[in-house]
Design a protein around this motif. Structure first.
Motif, short mmCIF file in Angstrom:
data_model
loop_
_atom_site.label_atom_id
_atom_site.label_comp_id
_atom_site.label_asym_id
_atom_site.label_seq_id
_atom_site.Cartn_x
_atom_site.Cartn_y
_atom_site.Cartn_z
N PHE A 1 0.83 -1.19 0.06
CA PHE A 1 -0.20 0.13 -0.05
C PHE A 1 0.87 1.23 -0.07
CE2 PHE A 1 0.68 -0.71 4.51
CZ PHE A 1 0.10 -1.78 4.77
N ARG A 2 0.15 2.25 -0.25
CA ARG A 2 1.02 3.57 -0.54
C ARG A 2 0.09 4.72 0.41
NH1 ARG A 2 2.42 5.71 -5.82
NH2 ARG A 2 0.59 6.95 -5.59
N PHE A 3 1.15 5.34 1.41
CA PHE A 3 0.38 6.45 2.12
C PHE A 3 0.60 7.74 1.25
CE2 PHE A 3 1.47 2.96 5.11
CZ PHE A 3 0.20 2.79 5.57
N VAL A 4 -0.48 8.38 1.01
CA VAL A 4 -0.56 9.57 0.25
C VAL A 4 -1.04 10.85 0.92
CG1 VAL A 4 -0.31 8.28 -2.14
CG2 VAL A 4 -2.55 9.23 -1.07
N PRO A 5 -0.40 11.86 0.86
CA PRO A 5 -1.13 13.19 1.39
C PRO A 5 -2.71 13.21 1.23
CG PRO A 5 0.99 13.88 0.36
CD PRO A 5 0.56 12.37 -0.02
N GLU A 6 -3.73 13.67 2.02
CA GLU A 6 -4.64 13.88 1.97
C GLU A 6 -5.03 14.72 0.86
OE1 GLU A 6 -7.94 13.91 5.25
OE2 GLU A 6 -7.10 15.68 5.23
N THR A 7 -6.13 14.64 0.04
CA THR A 7 -6.41 15.36 -1.20
C THR A 7 -7.62 16.07 -1.09
OG1 THR A 7 -7.18 13.42 -2.60
CG2 THR A 7 -4.90 14.08 -2.89
N THR A 8 -8.04 16.35 -2.38
CA THR A 8 -9.26 17.08 -2.41
C THR A 8 -10.57 15.95 -1.78
OG1 THR A 8 -8.72 18.10 -4.31
CG2 THR A 8 -10.88 18.11 -3.84
N ILE A 9 -11.30 16.81 -1.16
CA ILE A 9 -12.36 15.78 -0.36
C ILE A 9 -13.68 16.02 -1.56
CG2 ILE A 9 -14.31 15.85 1.17
CD1 ILE A 9 -11.70 15.50 2.39
N TYR A 10 -14.29 14.72 -1.92
CA TYR A 10 -15.33 14.68 -3.00
C TYR A 10 -16.46 14.78 -2.45
CZ TYR A 10 -11.19 12.64 -5.38
OH TYR A 10 -10.21 12.46 -5.90
N ALA A 11 -17.47 15.69 -3.06
CA ALA A 11 -18.90 15.67 -2.80
C ALA A 11 -19.56 14.15 -2.57
CB ALA A 11 -19.43 16.51 -3.68
N PRO A 12 -20.56 14.06 -1.73
CA PRO A 12 -21.04 12.94 -1.56
C PRO A 12 -21.44 11.96 -2.91
CG PRO A 12 -21.66 14.28 0.19
CD PRO A 12 -21.02 15.05 -1.08
N ASP A 13 -22.08 12.85 -3.51
CA ASP A 13 -22.84 12.22 -4.89
C ASP A 13 -21.78 12.29 -6.06
OD1 ASP A 13 -25.01 11.47 -3.53
OD2 ASP A 13 -26.14 13.56 -3.95
N GLU A 14 -20.79 12.84 -5.81
CA GLU A 14 -19.69 12.95 -6.97
C GLU A 14 -19.25 11.61 -7.35
OE1 GLU A 14 -15.60 15.40 -7.98
OE2 GLU A 14 -16.57 15.52 -6.19
N GLU A 15 -19.09 11.37 -8.84
CA GLU A 15 -18.62 9.97 -9.22
C GLU A 15 -17.02 10.26 -9.27
OE1 GLU A 15 -19.82 7.86 -12.71
OE2 GLU A 15 -21.80 8.34 -12.41
N VAL A 16 -16.34 9.18 -8.86
CA VAL A 16 -14.88 9.31 -8.92
C VAL A 16 -14.26 8.11 -9.59
CG1 VAL A 16 -12.84 9.36 -7.49
CG2 VAL A 16 -14.93 10.58 -6.74
#
Length: 180
Positions: A97-112
């Protein structure tokens, strides 16, 4: 009254080992859960008990990304999904696994969209990441939630035979009652 900030409330992971990303390069942590930690993890994953939980890892850092590779070994007792009999299980799995810095928080209904590489990424905030929790989550993924033992078919046939003449949902109800 103190002006010190109040730490965020929330449950502490059962098996926690926080490491500083700035000091991770070349580290080779050996993690071994103690008795109380194993009992708490067993409760979390609905296992009868965990007799051994060990992980050996090698860490490599590039900027603020830390890669961890190694092995997870565990011995635990899990109930059969059908007969509820206790079954000994051993796990020996590679870890990555890779530990990465926290990025943009996604909206609850946003498709990622995620790539295969993204599945093994664990975000952290600040300068520390929790390698113990990553190992615990890896154990959770290695557990077969539908594990069946050698007596599963006999138990299934016994319950189904009892409920066979009582309608289509009687068998389901009998399975539930048989486990209680």
């Amino acid at each position: 009254m103190s002006d010190a900030p109040i730490p965020a409330a929330g449950p502490r992971p059962e098996f926690s080992l926080s490491l500083d990303v700035r000091q991770a390069e070349g580290k080779a942590p050996h993690l071994e859960a103690g008795e109380a930690e194993r009992a708490a993890i067993a409760k979390r994953f609905s296992l009868v008990r965990i007799d051994r939980l060990v992980a050996d890892l090698e860490l490599h850092r590039q900027d603020r990304v830390v890669e961890a590779r190694g092995r997870l070994q565990a011995d635990f007792v899990q109930s059969c999904a059908v007969s509820a009999e206790d079954m000994d299980v051993s796990v020996d799995e590679p870890l990555y696994f890779r530990f990465v810095p926290e990025t943009t928080i996604y909206a609850p209904d946003e498709e990622v969209e995620l790539s295969a590489e993204d599945y093994d990424e664990i975000e952290y905030s600040g300068t520390h990441f929790d390698i113990g929790e990553a190992v615990t989550q890896s154990l959770g993924l290695a557990i077969d939630p539908f594990l069946t033992g050698p007596d599963a078919d006999t138990a299934r046939n016994t319950v189904m035979g009892k409920a066979e003449d009582q309608g289509p949902f009687a068998a389901l109800k009998a399975l539930k009652l048989d486990k209680d």
